[in-house]
Design an enzyme around this catalytic site. Structure first.
Site, PDB file in Angstrom:
ATOM      1  N   HIS A  62       6.560  92.634  -8.220  1.00 26.00           N
ATOM      2  CA  HIS A  62       6.239  91.279  -7.731  1.00 26.00           C
ATOM      3  C   HIS A  62       7.498  90.441  -7.928  1.00 26.00           C
ATOM      4  O   HIS A  62       7.865  90.154  -9.069  1.00 26.00           O
ATOM      5  CB  HIS A  62       5.104  90.668  -8.555  1.00 26.00           C
ATOM      6  CG  HIS A  62       3.844  91.478  -8.559  1.00 26.00           C
ATOM      7  ND1 HIS A  62       2.807  91.265  -7.673  1.00 26.00           N
ATOM      8  CD2 HIS A  62       3.441  92.515  -9.332  1.00 26.00           C
ATOM      9  CE1 HIS A  62       1.825  92.123  -7.906  1.00 26.00           C
ATOM     10  NE2 HIS A  62       2.190  92.902  -8.916  1.00 26.00           N
ATOM     11  N   PHE A  63       8.166  90.080  -6.833  1.00 24.15           N
ATOM     12  CA  PHE A  63       9.436  89.358  -6.953  1.00 24.15           C
ATOM     13  C   PHE A  63       9.323  87.859  -6.624  1.00 24.15           C
ATOM     14  O   PHE A  63      10.328  87.156  -6.594  1.00 24.15           O
ATOM     15  CB  PHE A  63      10.533  90.036  -6.124  1.00 24.15           C
ATOM     16  CG  PHE A  63      11.127  91.279  -6.776  1.00 24.15           C
ATOM     17  CD1 PHE A  63      10.879  91.584  -8.103  1.00 24.15           C
ATOM     18  CD2 PHE A  63      11.950  92.136  -6.052  1.00 24.15           C
ATOM     19  CE1 PHE A  63      11.427  92.726  -8.712  1.00 24.15           C
ATOM     20  CE2 PHE A  63      12.514  93.271  -6.643  1.00 24.15           C
ATOM     21  CZ  PHE A  63      12.248  93.572  -7.970  1.00 24.15           C
ATOM     22  N   ARG A  64       8.131  87.378  -6.316  1.00 19.79           N
ATOM     23  CA  ARG A  64       7.821  85.925  -6.325  1.00 19.79           C
ATOM     24  C   ARG A  64       8.447  85.081  -5.227  1.00 19.79           C
ATOM     25  O   ARG A  64       8.305  83.862  -5.262  1.00 19.79           O
ATOM     26  CB  ARG A  64       8.208  85.288  -7.677  1.00 19.79           C
ATOM     27  CG  ARG A  64       7.721  86.021  -8.918  1.00 19.79           C
ATOM     28  CD  ARG A  64       6.232  86.090  -8.970  1.00 19.79           C
ATOM     29  NE  ARG A  64       5.758  86.614 -10.259  1.00 19.79           N
ATOM     30  CZ  ARG A  64       4.584  87.214 -10.416  1.00 19.79           C
ATOM     31  NH1 ARG A  64       3.774  87.394  -9.376  1.00 19.79           N
ATOM     32  NH2 ARG A  64       4.205  87.649 -11.590  1.00 19.79           N
ATOM     33  N   HIS A 176      -5.682  97.377  -5.926  1.00 22.54           N
ATOM     34  CA  HIS A 176      -5.804  96.883  -7.293  1.00 22.54           C
ATOM     35  C   HIS A 176      -7.286  97.001  -7.596  1.00 22.54           C
ATOM     36  O   HIS A 176      -8.092  96.209  -7.104  1.00 22.54           O
ATOM     37  CB  HIS A 176      -5.331  95.434  -7.399  1.00 22.54           C
ATOM     38  CG  HIS A 176      -5.486  94.869  -8.771  1.00 22.54           C
ATOM     39  ND1 HIS A 176      -4.431  94.365  -9.481  1.00 22.54           N
ATOM     40  CD2 HIS A 176      -6.567  94.743  -9.580  1.00 22.54           C
ATOM     41  CE1 HIS A 176      -4.849  93.952 -10.672  1.00 22.54           C
ATOM     42  NE2 HIS A 176      -6.143  94.160 -10.749  1.00 22.54           N
ATOM     43  N   HIS A 230      -1.618 101.213 -10.490  1.00 22.25           N
ATOM     44  CA  HIS A 230      -1.705 101.035 -11.948  1.00 22.25           C
ATOM     45  C   HIS A 230      -3.036 101.467 -12.566  1.00 22.25           C
ATOM     46  O   HIS A 230      -3.759 100.666 -13.136  1.00 22.25           O
ATOM     47  CB  HIS A 230      -1.360  99.607 -12.377  1.00 22.25           C
ATOM     48  CG  HIS A 230      -1.938  98.494 -11.555  1.00 22.25           C
ATOM     49  ND1 HIS A 230      -3.230  98.475 -11.105  1.00 22.25           N
ATOM     50  CD2 HIS A 230      -1.374  97.340 -11.131  1.00 22.25           C
ATOM     51  CE1 HIS A 230      -3.438  97.357 -10.423  1.00 22.25           C
ATOM     52  NE2 HIS A 230      -2.325  96.657 -10.429  1.00 22.25           N
ATOM     53  N   ASP A 301       4.860  97.620 -11.786  1.00 18.49           N
ATOM     54  CA  ASP A 301       4.090  96.377 -11.658  1.00 18.49           C
ATOM     55  C   ASP A 301       4.876  95.214 -12.268  1.00 18.49           C
ATOM     56  O   ASP A 301       4.284  94.313 -12.877  1.00 18.49           O
ATOM     57  CB  ASP A 301       2.718  96.533 -12.321  1.00 18.49           C
ATOM     58  CG  ASP A 301       1.757  95.404 -11.976  1.00 18.49           C
ATOM     59  OD1 ASP A 301       2.040  94.661 -11.007  1.00 18.49           O
ATOM     60  OD2 ASP A 301       0.739  95.254 -12.668  1.00 18.49           O
ATOM     61  N   HIS A 305       6.655  86.287 -15.433  1.00 16.72           N
ATOM     62  CA  HIS A 305       6.224  84.914 -15.706  1.00 16.72           C
ATOM     63  C   HIS A 305       7.135  84.420 -16.822  1.00 16.72           C
ATOM     64  O   HIS A 305       7.579  85.219 -17.652  1.00 16.72           O
ATOM     65  CB  HIS A 305       4.775  84.876 -16.188  1.00 16.72           C
ATOM     66  CG  HIS A 305       3.786  85.442 -15.213  1.00 16.72           C
ATOM     67  ND1 HIS A 305       3.366  84.758 -14.093  1.00 16.72           N
ATOM     68  CD2 HIS A 305       3.148  86.635 -15.166  1.00 16.72           C
ATOM     69  CE1 HIS A 305       2.504  85.495 -13.417  1.00 16.72           C
ATOM     70  NE2 HIS A 305       2.355  86.651 -14.043  1.00 16.72           N
TER      71      HIS A 305
HETATM   72  O1  DOR Z   1      -0.823  91.552 -14.461  1.00 19.49           O
HETATM   73  C1  DOR Z   1      -0.657  91.430 -13.262  1.00 19.49           C
HETATM   74  N1  DOR Z   1       0.236  90.553 -12.762  1.00 19.49           N
HETATM   75  N2  DOR Z   1      -1.389  92.185 -12.422  1.00 19.49           N
HETATM   76  C2  DOR Z   1      -1.396  91.950 -11.104  1.00 19.49           C
HETATM   77  O2  DOR Z   1      -2.138  92.595 -10.403  1.00 19.49           O
HETATM   78  C3  DOR Z   1      -0.570  90.880 -10.526  1.00 19.49           C
HETATM   79  C4  DOR Z   1       0.583  90.576 -11.392  1.00 19.49           C
HETATM   80  C5  DOR Z   1       1.307  89.301 -10.987  1.00 19.49           C
HETATM   81  O3  DOR Z   1       1.627  89.176  -9.814  1.00 19.49           O
HETATM   82  O4  DOR Z   1       1.550  88.484 -11.861  1.00 19.49           O
END
Ligand code: DOR
Length: 436
Positions: A62-64, A176, A230, A301, A305
């Site tokens: 996840h590169f936001r 998921h 996952h 995954d 954050h």
């Molecule tokens: O822990 C997680 N964070 N699981 C996910 O499915 C999404 C990911 C996120 O994008 O933060």
């Protein structure tokens, strides 16, 4: 395009044996692999003492970007990947806006072409009403369905919506798998508890098992390609062990192999992710599933954050941990500790992801394949340090843990992108291609 010669490497074969040799890269491809090559190249690397592997393909990050670039963007995420020996990634659609149509996919591809130092591919996200888009948008590595809610707004949990998606189209569906109804019910049941371990109680093993059973049933009914993202529980491993259709693949992340609920004591909400970390019995079952081939591959995954967000206190703290730049050293450290073999690491992290997603010409250290490679040092140990992390959030749940197998060079399309602590920021990866 400049040519590259890697000299005196310990070259890994797919069976896990190693030989001393040279590798010559030309036009972005692995051109020759031999004991010794008497050849001139534009750039040469003395790889004495280093182990040469195919570049890792991380099929879940996840590169936001767009929307939350303060956590990560495609540039910073790709640089973290390069530093971790990851030469290609598949990125998830839970950005802001989410990647749910051709325009959003084109936007990501254009941004990636501008700034990614490794190769890139993107999922298209399912909603309750974008059937034409998930089947028609391209290039996409697959359709992502959040069956349970996580970070972002994507969620498809009604039976008729899931059924419509599985019934129409042929593209791989990656799920998921957590049961939304049970998550909500248990959030109510445990309301008021703010200790981080409650996260694993709310989203318990049964949540994951129910959703995986549901996805498997739909996949069987329509013979639809399915990838279980996952996977985290011993029950899911047993379910798949009993009967895994040939068109189904499954993945685990290092966190579910190496962390368990005991780690909440030291990590608190830093260890909070979806699906959550489980027990040591689940760790063992996932390892066994990998060894037996019930689980096909490893993804991280990578879900950055900021530390500040993570420390907001449960349940305000968001779920997810960064991981793209530590997965290879983590797994190579396990290998050196005899937990797995060199052949397995390559299968789970290089060839496995390429085959599951039918990525063209990637994942193997064989002449004619794309020259995506990494040279790692499995002789010395260095601890994970937050300040060394390339990810924009600059932390790792493994901070302080001594690891071996740190990449010294990473090569993308025959170009050195990472060299002993330095990233060559001008290198650009390419969009991945997928066989039908
Ligand atoms: O822990 C997680 N964070 N699981 C996910 O499915 C999404 C990911 C996120 O994008 O933060």
């Amino acid at each position: 395009m400049p040519t590259l010669l890697i000299r005196n490497a310990r070259v890994a074969r797919e069976d896990g044996t190693v030989f001393g040799g040279d590798v010559y890269c030309e036009n972005g491809l692995i051109a020759r692999i031999e004991g010794q090559l008497d050849i001139e190249a534009d750039e040469s690397i003395d790889a004495s003492g280093l182990l040469l592997l195919p570049g890792v393909i991380d099929p879940q990050v996840h590169f936001r970007e767009p929307g939350k670039e303060y956590k990560e963007d495609l540039g910073s995420g790709s640089r973290a990947a390069a530093k971790g020996g990851v030469t290609s990634f598949l990125e998830m659609p839970n950005t802001d806006p989410p990647t749910t149509n051709q325009a959003a996919l084109d936007d990501k591809l254009a941004r990636a072409a501008q700034k990614c130092v490794v190769n890139y591919g993107f999922f298209i996200g399912a909603t309750a009403d974008n059937l034409a888009e998930i089947n028609g948008s391209s290039p996409a590595c697959g359709i992502k369905i959040f069956m349970g809610s996580s970070t972002g707004s994507l969620l498809v949990d009604r039976e008729e919506d899931l059924e419509r998606i599985f019934a129409n189209g042929t593209r791989l569906i990656a799920v998921h798998a957590e049961d939304e109804a049970r998550i909500r019910e248990r959030q109510r049941k445990f309301a008021g508890r703010t200790d981080p371990p409650v996260h694993s109680e709310i989203r318990d093993n049964e949540c994951a098992l129910r959703a995986t059973e549901r996805a498997l049933a739909l996949s069987r009914k329509y013979r639809r390609r399915l990838h279980i993202l996952h996977m985290s529980t011993r029950e899911e491993v047993e379910l798949l062990r009993r009967n895994k259709p040939a068109w189904v693949t499954a993945e685990v992340v290092p966190n579910h192999l190496l962390l368990n609920v005991d780690d909440y004591q030291t990590l608190g909400t830093l260890a909070q992710m979806n699906p959550p970390i489980r027990t040591s019995a689940d760790n063992e079952a996932l390892w066994q599933g990998l060894h037996d081939g019930v689980v096909d591959l490893i993804a991280t995954d990578h879900a950055p954050h900021t530390l500040q967000e993570k420390q907001a206190g449960y349940p305000k703290s968001p779920s997810g941990m960064p991981g793209v730049e530590t997965s290879l050293p983590l797994m190579l450290t396990e290998m050196v500790n005899d937990r797995c073999t060199l052949a397995e690491v390559q299968r789970w992290m290089c060839r496995g992801p390429a085959e599951a997603y039918r990525i063209v010409n990637k994942g193997r250290l064989v002449s004619g394949y794309d020259a995506d490679l990494t040279l790692v040092d499995i002789e010395s140990y260095r601890p994970v340090r937050n300040e060394d992390m390339e990810t924009r959030v600059h932390w790792s749940p493994y901070a302080g843990k001594p690891l071996t197998g740190w990449p010294q060079y990473t090569i993308v399309g025959g170009q050195v992108v990472y060299e002993r602590g330095r990233i060559r920021e001008h290198v650009r990866g390419k969009a991945l291609r997928y066989a039908a």
